[in-house]
Design a protein around this motif. Structure first.
Motif, PDB file in Angstrom:
ATOM      1  N   VAL A 246       0.850  -1.194   0.000  1.00 31.47           N
ATOM      2  CA  VAL A 246       0.000   0.000   0.000  1.00 31.47           C
ATOM      3  C   VAL A 246       0.884   1.242   0.000  1.00 31.47           C
ATOM      4  CG1 VAL A 246      -1.481   1.404   1.516  1.00 31.47           C
ATOM      5  CG2 VAL A 246      -2.063  -0.984   1.080  1.00 31.47           C
ATOM      6  N   ALA A 247       0.460   2.276  -0.722  1.00 37.53           N
ATOM      7  CA  ALA A 247       1.051   3.613  -0.615  1.00 37.53           C
ATOM      8  C   ALA A 247      -0.056   4.546  -0.139  1.00 37.53           C
ATOM      9  CB  ALA A 247       1.611   4.079  -1.951  1.00 37.53           C
ATOM     10  N   TYR A 248       0.087   5.067   1.070  1.00 35.10           N
ATOM     11  CA  TYR A 248      -0.912   5.977   1.645  1.00 35.10           C
ATOM     12  C   TYR A 248      -0.420   7.412   1.461  1.00 35.10           C
ATOM     13  CZ  TYR A 248      -3.480   8.654   5.134  1.00 35.10           C
ATOM     14  OH  TYR A 248      -4.239   9.619   5.757  1.00 35.10           O
ATOM     15  N   VAL A 249      -1.172   8.214   0.706  1.00 35.16           N
ATOM     16  CA  VAL A 249      -0.739   9.571   0.386  1.00 35.16           C
ATOM     17  C   VAL A 249      -1.887  10.557   0.566  1.00 35.16           C
ATOM     18  CG1 VAL A 249       1.026   8.802  -1.249  1.00 35.16           C
ATOM     19  CG2 VAL A 249      -1.281   9.283  -2.072  1.00 35.16           C
ATOM     20  N   MET A 250      -1.519  11.813   0.757  1.00 42.71           N
ATOM     21  CA  MET A 250      -2.471  12.924   0.786  1.00 42.71           C
ATOM     22  C   MET A 250      -2.023  13.917  -0.288  1.00 42.71           C
ATOM     23  SD  MET A 250      -2.926  13.369   4.908  1.00 42.71           S
ATOM     24  CE  MET A 250      -1.240  12.854   5.288  1.00 42.71           C
ATOM     25  N   PRO A 251      -2.395  13.695  -1.540  1.00 38.60           N
ATOM     26  CA  PRO A 251      -1.826  14.482  -2.638  1.00 38.60           C
ATOM     27  C   PRO A 251      -2.323  15.915  -2.721  1.00 38.60           C
ATOM     28  CG  PRO A 251      -3.483  12.974  -3.467  1.00 38.60           C
ATOM     29  CD  PRO A 251      -3.301  12.642  -2.029  1.00 38.60           C
ATOM     30  N   GLU A 252      -3.441  16.214  -2.102  1.00 37.35           N
ATOM     31  CA  GLU A 252      -4.025  17.554  -2.182  1.00 37.35           C
ATOM     32  C   GLU A 252      -4.094  18.158  -0.787  1.00 37.35           C
ATOM     33  OE1 GLU A 252      -6.047  20.582  -4.692  1.00 37.35           O
ATOM     34  OE2 GLU A 252      -4.829  18.814  -5.133  1.00 37.35           O
ATOM     35  N   LEU A 253      -3.327  19.241  -0.548  1.00 35.22           N
ATOM     36  CA  LEU A 253      -3.310  19.923   0.742  1.00 35.22           C
ATOM     37  C   LEU A 253      -2.928  18.944   1.851  1.00 35.22           C
ATOM     38  CD1 LEU A 253      -6.481  22.148   0.241  1.00 35.22           C
ATOM     39  CD2 LEU A 253      -4.085  22.745  -0.162  1.00 35.22           C
ATOM     40  N   HIS A 254      -1.761  18.394   1.697  1.00 36.51           N
ATOM     41  CA  HIS A 254      -1.208  17.385   2.605  1.00 36.51           C
ATOM     42  C   HIS A 254      -1.229  17.851   4.060  1.00 36.51           C
ATOM     43  CE1 HIS A 254       2.399  15.725   4.692  1.00 36.51           C
ATOM     44  NE2 HIS A 254       1.994  14.596   4.147  1.00 36.51           N
ATOM     45  N   ASN A 255      -1.560  16.933   4.950  1.00 36.74           N
ATOM     46  CA  ASN A 255      -1.559  17.194   6.394  1.00 36.74           C
ATOM     47  C   ASN A 255      -0.321  16.524   6.997  1.00 36.74           C
ATOM     48  OD1 ASN A 255      -2.257  17.653   9.092  1.00 36.74           O
ATOM     49  ND2 ASN A 255      -3.691  15.954   9.181  1.00 36.74           N
ATOM     50  N   PRO A 256       0.631  17.295   7.595  1.00 39.11           N
ATOM     51  CA  PRO A 256       0.479  18.663   8.081  1.00 39.11           C
ATOM     52  C   PRO A 256       1.106  19.760   7.216  1.00 39.11           C
ATOM     53  CG  PRO A 256       2.382  17.680   9.118  1.00 39.11           C
ATOM     54  CD  PRO A 256       1.814  16.633   8.190  1.00 39.11           C
ATOM     55  N   THR A 257       1.800  19.440   6.121  1.00 43.76           N
ATOM     56  CA  THR A 257       2.616  20.466   5.452  1.00 43.76           C
ATOM     57  C   THR A 257       1.814  21.437   4.598  1.00 43.76           C
ATOM     58  OG1 THR A 257       3.022  19.183   3.435  1.00 43.76           O
ATOM     59  CG2 THR A 257       4.507  18.795   5.318  1.00 43.76           C
ATOM     60  N   GLY A 258       0.604  21.044   4.149  1.00 42.21           N
ATOM     61  CA  GLY A 258      -0.174  21.888   3.250  1.00 42.21           C
ATOM     62  C   GLY A 258       0.244  21.791   1.801  1.00 42.21           C
ATOM     63  N   ALA A 259       1.216  20.942   1.473  1.00 38.67           N
ATOM     64  CA  ALA A 259       1.722  20.831   0.101  1.00 38.67           C
ATOM     65  C   ALA A 259       0.710  20.113  -0.798  1.00 38.67           C
ATOM     66  CB  ALA A 259       3.043  20.075   0.084  1.00 38.67           C
ATOM     67  N   THR A 260       0.795  20.396  -2.099  1.00 43.01           N
ATOM     68  CA  THR A 260      -0.018  19.707  -3.110  1.00 43.01           C
ATOM     69  C   THR A 260       0.919  19.038  -4.103  1.00 43.01           C
ATOM     70  OG1 THR A 260      -1.952  21.146  -2.899  1.00 43.01           O
ATOM     71  CG2 THR A 260      -1.655  20.032  -5.009  1.00 43.01           C
ATOM     72  N   MET A 261       0.651  17.776  -4.395  1.00 39.34           N
ATOM     73  CA  MET A 261       1.526  16.984  -5.257  1.00 39.34           C
ATOM     74  C   MET A 261       1.475  17.497  -6.687  1.00 39.34           C
ATOM     75  SD  MET A 261       1.498  12.794  -5.664  1.00 39.34           S
ATOM     76  CE  MET A 261       1.990  12.467  -3.973  1.00 39.34           C
ATOM     77  N   SER A 262       2.657  17.620  -7.304  1.00 42.51           N
ATOM     78  CA  SER A 262       2.740  18.091  -8.679  1.00 42.51           C
ATOM     79  C   SER A 262       2.173  17.051  -9.636  1.00 42.51           C
ATOM     80  CB  SER A 262       4.200  18.363  -9.047  1.00 42.51           C
ATOM     81  OG  SER A 262       4.928  17.146  -9.084  1.00 42.51           O
ATOM     82  N   ALA A 263       1.862  17.505 -10.845  1.00 47.66           N
ATOM     83  CA  ALA A 263       1.343  16.585 -11.858  1.00 47.66           C
ATOM     84  C   ALA A 263       2.358  15.497 -12.169  1.00 47.66           C
ATOM     85  CB  ALA A 263       0.984  17.361 -13.126  1.00 47.66           C
ATOM     86  N   ALA A 264       3.655  15.861 -12.199  1.00 49.05           N
ATOM     87  CA  ALA A 264       4.697  14.867 -12.481  1.00 49.05           C
ATOM     88  C   ALA A 264       4.761  13.813 -11.387  1.00 49.05           C
ATOM     89  CB  ALA A 264       6.054  15.560 -12.630  1.00 49.05           C
ATOM     90  N   ALA A 265       4.657  14.246 -10.129  1.00 51.01           N
ATOM     91  CA  ALA A 265       4.704  13.296  -9.015  1.00 51.01           C
ATOM     92  C   ALA A 265       3.483  12.389  -9.014  1.00 51.01           C
ATOM     93  CB  ALA A 265       4.817  14.043  -7.695  1.00 51.01           C
ATOM     94  N   ARG A 266       2.312  12.950  -9.333  1.00 47.59           N
ATOM     95  CA  ARG A 266       1.091  12.134  -9.394  1.00 47.59           C
ATOM     96  C   ARG A 266       1.215  11.051 -10.466  1.00 47.59           C
ATOM     97  NH1 ARG A 266      -3.990  14.995  -7.609  1.00 47.59           N
ATOM     98  NH2 ARG A 266      -3.280  16.747  -6.345  1.00 47.59           N
ATOM     99  N   SER A 267       1.680  11.450 -11.630  1.00 51.48           N
ATOM    100  CA  SER A 267       1.797  10.505 -12.728  1.00 51.48           C
ATOM    101  C   SER A 267       2.786   9.403 -12.390  1.00 51.48           C
ATOM    102  CB  SER A 267       2.231  11.251 -13.994  1.00 51.48           C
ATOM    103  OG  SER A 267       2.415  10.361 -15.069  1.00 51.48           O
ATOM    104  N   LEU A 268       3.934   9.796 -11.834  1.00 47.65           N
ATOM    105  CA  LEU A 268       4.943   8.801 -11.475  1.00 47.65           C
ATOM    106  C   LEU A 268       4.409   7.847 -10.408  1.00 47.65           C
ATOM    107  CD1 LEU A 268       8.675   9.071 -11.020  1.00 47.65           C
ATOM    108  CD2 LEU A 268       7.346   8.411  -9.013  1.00 47.65           C
TER     109      LEU A 268
END
Length: 481
Positions: A246-268
């Motif tokens: 399993v890969a558990y991720v929060m790609p949109e408004l990550h908790n706690p950093t607030g970061a959003t995953m780039s399109a390149a990272a999502r695709s990869l």
């Protein structure tokens, strides 16, 4: 019940920054560090600490240092020696029996501003939704009330919301859960076997990594930075090297950093996960709380194999314990077969209320956006002005900012703030293996008056434990606990 043994290796990982920034004697700094971990909940009550010799070897210190630290913890009430069980963690007697020892430990009595849970008060319209939902109670009472799948109308509303966001979904792809945490734990039980690798972000939502550990998962951390997000190279290497179940991720408004995953990272992520047989779980609990910019489509747009988790709690109200899983019908069937060992269904009345609210998600988010923007700008602006040595990001959404303190004093700072009635979660809570003592998650969801209070208290606390040159962060804990 036999106490849970904390291994020397695990203890050393939690204590890896125990000596940084402290001028106190080593045994005092070590005792203070352990006490912080107990108050934070990272060492559970009833746990048995490692033997003195084993911990000394793991930390690279003398056995005398560990023995003196344990003695100090016993004298302050945080350890007790039990025949056959060694040194067992407990709370001091003066805290036992209080309604919430974790909350009250080290807090001056009076008005408490508890910010450990990042959440907003109820959204406008929830009370009216309850009234409308009550009209459907007579029909619901005709059933037996045990519902492991979900109310058909609610599942249709959730499916429609995904479809409106660019992810065509049918109700047959939705199962309703008792909040998002229940969804995570259920998926962990079904998808992870003891010893399996589980990819998680670091830092991450703490109860998620606890759920995966509880089923025997072996966590593989991938760093996430508030400003730069995910390192694509590290993400790919972790997936290929460990082939996690399993890969558990929060790609949109990550908790706690607030970061959003780039399109390149999502695709990869999606492509490499598919190649190594990894199931990707995308948690959107915070994902729709965007303040600036346009949201990315749900990660499952890239692959129907991606499992989505959602929740009504952050958008509408934390007391509405409704979450959901979007997945293939085949996986949902496996989840439904496993569910009765953990619970017998989602409360019907909560589902009726959520059924009224979900179709109004867009309008509620629009109303929330102005309030969140004001709170974010007030807190971020005040922290930057009054604590200029801190790195304070202004996230594009979510409920918190992930502040870089520049020194490993997060737990000490949290304990100092507690003495003035402001309760925060230290950075280490969000680390799968501890760490993050250089960071602090600061919510901005409170009232204007409480925002002022928060910043005032943090400024004073920083002056006591982190801001004065030559003063040890750990050594000052005795004065503030």
């Amino acid at each position: 019940m036999t106490p849970v043994l904390l291994s020397a290796r695990s203890a050393a990982l939690l204590l890896r920054e125990w000596r940084e920034g402290s001028e106190a004697p080593a045994y005092e700094a070590l005792a203070d560090a352990v006490r912080v971990l107990v108050i934070d909940g990272r060492i559970p009550l009833g746990a048995r600490l490692p033997a003195e010799r084993g911990l000394a070897e793991a930390l690279g210190v003398s056995r005398t240092t560990v023995a003196n630290a344990y003695a100090r913890l016993r004298s302050s009430g945080y350890l007790v020696s039990l025949r056959g069980s060694g040194s067992v963690v407990r709370l001091p007697r003066e805290l036992v029996g209080r309604p919430d020892p974790e909350r009250l430990g080290g807090v001056v009595p009076g008005d408490v501003l508890d910010l450990r849970k990042a959440a907003m008060h109820s959204a406008p319209g929830v009370a009216e939704a309850v009234e409308r939902a009550m009209q459907h109670v007579p029909a619901a009472l005709a059933g037996i009330g045990y519902d492991t799948v979900g109310d058909p109308g609610l599942r249709a509303a959730i499916a429609d919301r995904y479809t409106a966001r660019g992810l065509p979904t049918s109700p047959s792809e939705i199962v309703v859960t008792v909040g998002a945490q229940h969804a995570i734990a259920l998926l962990a039980r079904v998808l992870v076997r003891r010893g399996d690798a589980v990819l998680v972000e670091s830092p991450t939502y703490p109860h998620a990594h606890e759920a995966f550990r509880e089923v025997g998962g072996r966590l593989v951390g991938v760093p996430v930075d508030a400003r730069t997000g995910w390192d694509v190279g590290v993400l790919e290497a972790a997936l290929r090297r460990s082939a996690p179940s399993v890969a558990y991720v929060m790609p949109e408004l990550h908790n706690p950093t607030g970061a959003t995953m780039s399109a390149a990272a999502r695709s990869l992520l999606v492509d490499v996960a598919a190649s190594v047989g990894t199931t990707v779980i995308a948690d959107e609990t915070m994902g729709e709380l965007r303040i600036d910019g346009e949201p990315a489509p749900p990660l499952a747009v890239a692959s129907p194999a991606v499992v989505m988790i959602g929740s009504a709690a952050k958008v509408f109200w934390g007391g509405l314990r409704i979450g959901w899983i979007r997945a293939t019908p085949e996986l949902l069937q496996r989840l439904l077969l496993a569910r009765p060992t953990g619970d017998l269904g989602t409360p019907v009345l909560d589902q009726l209320v959520a059924r009224e609210l979900i179709p109004r998600t867009a309008s509620v988010l629009e109303a929330r956006r102005a309030s969140l923007r004001q709170g974010r700008d007030d807190v971020v602006g005040a922290l930057r002005a009054r604590l200029p040595e801190w790195d304070v990001p202004s996230p594009a959404g979510g409920l918190t900012t992930w502040v870089g303190l520049g020194r490993p004093v997060s737990s000490a700072l949290v304990l100092a703030a507690r003495t003035e009635g402001v309760v925060l979660a230290s950075g280490g809570v969000f680390g799968p293996d501890g760490g993050f003592e250089r960071f602090l998650r600061v919510p901005f969801t409170m009232s204007p008056a409480d925002r002022v209070r928060l910043v005032d208290v943090l400024e004073r606390a920083w002056g006591r434990v982190g801001g004065a040159a030559g003063r040890g962060a750990r050594g000052s804990l005795a004065a503030v606990v």
